[in-house]
Design an enzyme around this catalytic site. Structure first.
Site, PDB file in Angstrom:
ATOM      1  N   GLU A   1       2.090  12.705   3.132  1.00 12.83           N
ATOM      2  CA  GLU A   1       2.019  12.936   4.580  1.00 12.83           C
ATOM      3  C   GLU A   1       3.415  13.329   5.070  1.00 12.83           C
ATOM      4  OE1 GLU A   1       1.033   9.429   6.757  1.00 12.83           O
ATOM      5  OE2 GLU A   1       0.451  10.526   8.555  1.00 12.83           O
TER       6      GLU A   1
ATOM      7  N   ARG B   1       4.343  -0.374  -2.643  1.00 16.51           N
ATOM      8  CA  ARG B   1       3.557  -1.432  -1.987  1.00 16.51           C
ATOM      9  C   ARG B   1       2.252  -1.732  -2.714  1.00 16.51           C
ATOM     10  NH1 ARG B   1       6.257   1.283   1.891  1.00 16.51           N
ATOM     11  NH2 ARG B   1       4.571   2.761   2.211  1.00 16.51           N
TER      12      ARG B   1
HETATM   13  P1  AMP Z   1      -0.894   9.937   0.945  1.00 16.89           P
HETATM   14  O1  AMP Z   1      -0.516  10.527  -0.372  1.00 16.89           O
HETATM   15  O2  AMP Z   1      -0.668  10.904   2.092  1.00 16.89           O
HETATM   16  O3  AMP Z   1      -2.304   9.367   0.938  1.00 16.89           O
HETATM   17  O4  AMP Z   1       0.121   8.746   1.243  1.00 16.89           O
HETATM   18  C1  AMP Z   1      -0.101   7.491   0.739  1.00 16.89           C
HETATM   19  C2  AMP Z   1       1.172   6.821   0.274  1.00 16.89           C
HETATM   20  O5  AMP Z   1       2.236   6.990   1.202  1.00 16.89           O
HETATM   21  C3  AMP Z   1       0.954   5.347   0.148  1.00 16.89           C
HETATM   22  O6  AMP Z   1       1.656   4.881  -1.006  1.00 16.89           O
HETATM   23  C4  AMP Z   1       1.505   4.769   1.434  1.00 16.89           C
HETATM   24  O7  AMP Z   1       2.194   3.573   1.172  1.00 16.89           O
HETATM   25  C5  AMP Z   1       2.447   5.822   1.968  1.00 16.89           C
HETATM   26  N1  AMP Z   1       2.153   6.207   3.364  1.00 16.89           N
HETATM   27  C6  AMP Z   1       1.709   7.407   3.795  1.00 16.89           C
HETATM   28  N2  AMP Z   1       1.582   7.449   5.117  1.00 16.89           N
HETATM   29  C7  AMP Z   1       1.922   6.229   5.570  1.00 16.89           C
HETATM   30  C8  AMP Z   1       1.961   5.625   6.876  1.00 16.89           C
HETATM   31  N3  AMP Z   1       1.620   6.305   7.981  1.00 16.89           N
HETATM   32  N4  AMP Z   1       2.332   4.330   6.945  1.00 16.89           N
HETATM   33  C9  AMP Z   1       2.682   3.621   5.830  1.00 16.89           C
HETATM   34  N5  AMP Z   1       2.657   4.152   4.581  1.00 16.89           N
HETATM   35  C10 AMP Z   1       2.295   5.441   4.438  1.00 16.89           C
END
Ligand code: AMP
Length: 176
Positions: free
Chosen positions: A101, A64
């Protein structure tokens, strides 16, 4: 950027519970993308943040981050570099593992994507735990880039992801 646009964007993000795993509330941006005025407004807020910074390249995170990052790079007339999930880039890469996450993953960057000392802005749709963008920051620096800022449409503030990016300045527009 008008508060009006921000509140419209905020209202358009759709919460999808238990996707892709139980317990995760997925922030779905497709209602923004499918609406011409909202999509333009979302790109405009990134642009407002990027102008006058003499940025050399935008790095966008798979997948995205490509949607926002490439539109911003196009408008600024600068290059766009995709940072991709493992196995998707055809040429030689640098790679970094990280935890999400909702799982584990590995990101890759072409070794010749960035020239030494180039000023880079990192763009993604959402900052959650910060694992993805911290590994992106590591890769950008590994290939010689000067990461001046990381910009996200959405930030899940309760996960404190921006701490993982320190000392890189972090900007986000829609906070939850
Ligand atoms: P993080 O590494 O935990 O900061 O996760 C960020 C990446 O995972 C980004 O590329 C987001 O598009 C995706 N992502 C993580 N959590 C979500 C969520 N709750 N909703 C949508 N996309 C998420």
């Amino acid at each position: 950027m008008a508060e009006n646009s921000l509140s419209k964007l905020h209202a358009a993000v759709r919460d999808v519970p238990d996707f892709p795993k139980a317990g995760i509330i997925f922030k779905d941006i497709t209602p923004i993308l499918k609406d011409g005025a909202l999509f333009r407004a979302s790109i405009d807020i990134f642009l407002d943040q990027c102008r006058d910074k003499r940025i050399d390249k935008i790095v966008g995170i798979d997948a995205r981050g490509f949607l926002f990052g490439s539109a911003v790079a196009y408008e600024l007339g600068i290059g766009f570099v995709p940072l991709r999930k493992k196995g998707r880039l055809p040429y030689q890469t640098e790679s970094a593992r990280y935890s999400l996450e909702y799982g584990e993953a590995e990101m890759e960057l072409h070794i010749d994507a960035i020239e030494r000392g180039e000023k880079i802005v990192l763009i993604d749709d959402l900052l959650a735990t910060g694992g993805t963008s911290a590994s992106a920051a590591t890769l950008i620096k590994k290939v010689g880039g000067d990461l001046i800022e990381a910009i996200f449409l959405i930030e899940l503030e309760f996960l404190h992801g921006r701490k993982k990016l320190e000392p890189t300045p972090v900007t986000s527009f829609l906070k939850y």
